[in-house]
Scaffold this motif. Structure first.
Motif: not given
Ligand SMILES: Nc1ncnc2c1ncn2[C@@H]1O[C@H](COP(=O)(O)OP(=O)(O)OP(=O)(O)O)[C@@H](O)[C@H]1O
Ligand SMILES: [Mg+2]
Lengths: 295, 366
Positions: A188, A190-198, A201, B59, B79-80, B88, B94, B109, B161
């Protein structure tokens, strides 16, 4: 099939007898006592049945003071300790070196005796004729006025009590929350990181919802525990809590039974049932909220 | 967006003191993924496919080497900031958010000048949902959907995106056989429609062959061969690649070259012009066997299975590595099922020779 049913009951019998004797019977007894006016435990007699005990208890200043104290304690310590525990465990989850060591350190207060911790708090906060105590030394160092936290003004005593309670209940919460945080699937994040989540958040939209069942568990048990507070106050202020203005509801119940002013099981029962009603209401509200919020 | 990998290497430090040496998960990758193509990254479990994908995604940071998206060096970019979409293996949807909220998540985001209005976000999310055909499921939660539906949501979330590159790590491995077939066609369709450069990791060779424009076969962190699926299948560079591709697999015989002739056992089976005398492995595709009464390769016949259009001849031979040889022949080719033995001619184009020492391909002159 029928035979099996009897067998099941047979297996349950020891537990039922045990619970019946030590839990159900006293509960019923407390209920009955609370409605018996002028009950005398020596002669086991009473004058009549009614709400007199409740009326008496609800008018007694010591009881009202105990209710106020308990509520202040609950309202301050439950949110603060849960919030702090969340911060600490989130921090613990982020560090890698010495993680185990810090987890152990944070858990230590849990296995330490309440009275021993109370003694330490006394030493830290007490002000005597000969010395000011550690905390007061610190306060004076920063130019403040020294305060007697154990025998002084109400707010100071309340502050120490809250600090002490938070200190006592925190380790368990940290333990529960660190394991809850560690069990969140790293994918979760990792997914958030790839999506640039602050980061904020990530915490509010992913971490918090993921561990919300545990948080609500801690809040509910925290409320119940705080409403039942008594030993912490004794550890800090001794057994005469009414004199110190620091009594709690459970303390009041105890005093009514065994204290210097004791020997009134009817008043104690009424007070205990009032506490029960309060805890039940709060827990129901908590559960209702959590039904809505937690999935 | 084309992706260039240049001397890309990833070494994991070894924490197990009993076994010496670090783990080289990805070793000196050098290849270019052309713009708008779907690449299948294929190899057995533990060969470093996920690591390679994580490196492209950001990653993981490479031990050495560089990664370029187009002309941008993205090696040190987190990555961002790379603009990648990642699906995955377990989808990582989520669970407390609805499908729509999941798809909206990456859009919410966006900050600064890339920030979108609520309406634009909703429009984009609905568009992505429409692309993967989950329009009716937007209010569901991931727990209330089938694996295939969750997978589509994951793809929609990765696409919403409009990433420069789409990365999928074994996206089909949690699905049952039928759904896997359907979904891989779906991925192919979506990739064609969006024209996003896509890297698809799988250990299933059939999956990779059926949908990829090009496949990259790797083993133990080393790239073995890169090329269009048919080319790699028809012209494997070494024994590993030959064995890894194709169902039923190639039958590998231990053979010998004597006087420019391939011998299996004592039988001279095929000309091998221009090769010196040596011991070899001979890998023969199932469709490379042609039953013929005068055929040089004599095998013990175990049975004949009819599979609709084709027939599968099951046989055995003492020189063959596996106990069972499977030959696929057209249904009309006669085979004497009463006999104990069956004789085959070999198609030269379907018979590959490999060095006994290195496993490298030996090419006979035509
Ligand atoms: N974080 C890590 N630390 C140490 N070694 C690792 C780490 N991640 C992967 N490896 C090792 O690197 C090698 C490649 O792993 P990787 O996950 O890339 O394999 P894979 O091809 O994706 O396999 P699979 O098909 O099973 O997913 C393996 O030998 C693995 O043990
Ligand atoms: Mg993997």
């Amino acid at each position: 099939m029928h035979k099996n049913k009897w067998k099941a009951w047979l297996y349950l019998l020891p537990a039922i007898v045990f619970l019946g004797f030590f839990l159900v019977y006293p509960l019923i007894d407390v209920f009955v006592y609370s409605f018996e006016e002028g009950y005398n435990s020596a002669s086991e007699t009473f004058f009549g049945v009614g709400l007199y005990n409740y009326r008496y208890v609800l008018r007694e200043p010591f009881f009202l003071q105990a209710v106020v104290n308990t509520f202040i304690l609950v309202i301050i310590t439950v949110p603060v300790s849960t919030g702090l525990a969340l911060l600490i465990s989130a921090g613990l989850n982020h560090i890698t070196p010495l993680k185990k060591l810090f987890q152990t350190i944070y858990f230590l207060p849990y296995v330490t005796n309440t009275l021993a911790v109370g003694l330490v708090f006394m030493v830290l906060f007490k002000k005597t004729a000969y010395s000011d105590g550690m905390i007061n030394l610190l306060i004076r160092l920063f130019g403040g006025e020294s305060v007697d936290f154990i025998d002084g003004p109400y707010w100071a005593k309340m502050m120490v009590t809250c600090l002490y309670t938070i200190w006592i209940v925190m380790p368990f919460k940290v333990l529960i929350l660190t394991s809850a945080l560690a069990s969140v699937n790293p994918d979760y994040y990792k997914a958030a990181r790839v999506d640039a989540t602050p980061p904020w958040r990530v915490f509010t939209r992913i971490t918090l919802p993921m561990i919300s069942p545990m948080i609500f568990y801690l809040v509910i048990t925290g409320f119940i525990g705080a409403f039942k507070a008594y030993s912490d106050e004794v550890a800090l202020f001794g057994v005469n809590l009414n004199a110190a203005n620091m009594n709690t509801i459970v303390g009041y119940v105890y005093d009514m039974l065994y204290g210097d002013s004791g020997g009134y099981p009817s008043y104690a029962s009424a007070a205990a049932l009032i506490l029960f009603a309060i805890v039940l209401t709060i827990t129901c509200i908590n559960l209702l909220i959590s039904r809505r919020r937690v999935r | 967006m084309k992706i260039v990998l240049s001397h890309l290497t990833k070494i994991f430090p070894n924490r197990n003191k009993k076994v010496g040496g670090d783990v080289v998960a990805v070793s000196d990758f050098n290849f270019t993924i052309p713009d708008g193509k779907l690449i299948g990254l294929l190899g057995p479990s533990g060969c470093g496919k996920s690591t390679a994908l994580n490196l492209i995604c950001g990653l993981e940071t490479p031990t050495a080497g560089k990664i370029f998206f187009g002309d941008d060096d993205v090696t040190d970019l987190p990555p961002e900031n790379r603009g990648v979409g990642f699906v995955f293996q377990n989808y990582a949807l989520y669970p407390h958010l609805t499908v729509l909220q999941n798809i909206l998540f990456p859009l919410e985001n966006l900050r600064g000048e890339r920030k979108l209005s609520r309406e634009t976000m909703l429009a984009k999310a609905k568009e992505a949902a429409h692309l993967v055909q989950i329009d009716e499921l937007l209010e569901r939660r991931p727990g209330e959907m089938s694996g295939g539906q969750q997978q589509r949501v994951a793809i929609a979330r990765a696409l919403v995106k409009t990433p420069r590159v789409l990365l999928l790590d074994e996206p089909l491995s949690n699905l049952d056989a039928r759904l896997r077939l359907q979904t891989r066609e779906e991925i192919r369709r979506i990739q064609r429609e969006t024209q996003i450069t896509t890297v698809f990791v799988t250990h299933d060779q059939e999956e990779a062959m059926s949908i990829s424009d090009e496949i990259v076969v790797m083993e133990s962190g080393v790239v073995q061969q890169i090329g269009p699926p048919q080319t790699v299948y028809d012209d494997p560079v070494n024994l590993f690649v030959a064995k890894f591709l194709g169902t039923p697999p190639v039958s590998v015989f231990s053979g010998e070259i004597r006087a420019e002739m391939l011998y299996i056992g004592d039988a001279p089976v095929l000309e091998a012009k221009g090769l010196r005398d040596q011991a070899v492995w001979a890998g023969i595709r199932p469709e490379g066997f042609v039953p013929s009464p005068e055929g040089p390769l004599c095998c013990r016949l175990t049975g004949v299975e009819v599979m609709g259009r084709d027939r599968s001849v099951v046989a055995s031979h003492p020189s063959c590595q596996s106990p069972e040889i499977r030959a696929i022949i057209p249904a009309e080719t006669p085979v004497d099922t009463a006999s104990d033995t069956v004789r085959f001619c070999l198609k030269p184009a379907k018979t590959h020779l490999f060095s006994r020492e290195s496993g490298e391909r030996l090419r006979a002159a035509v």
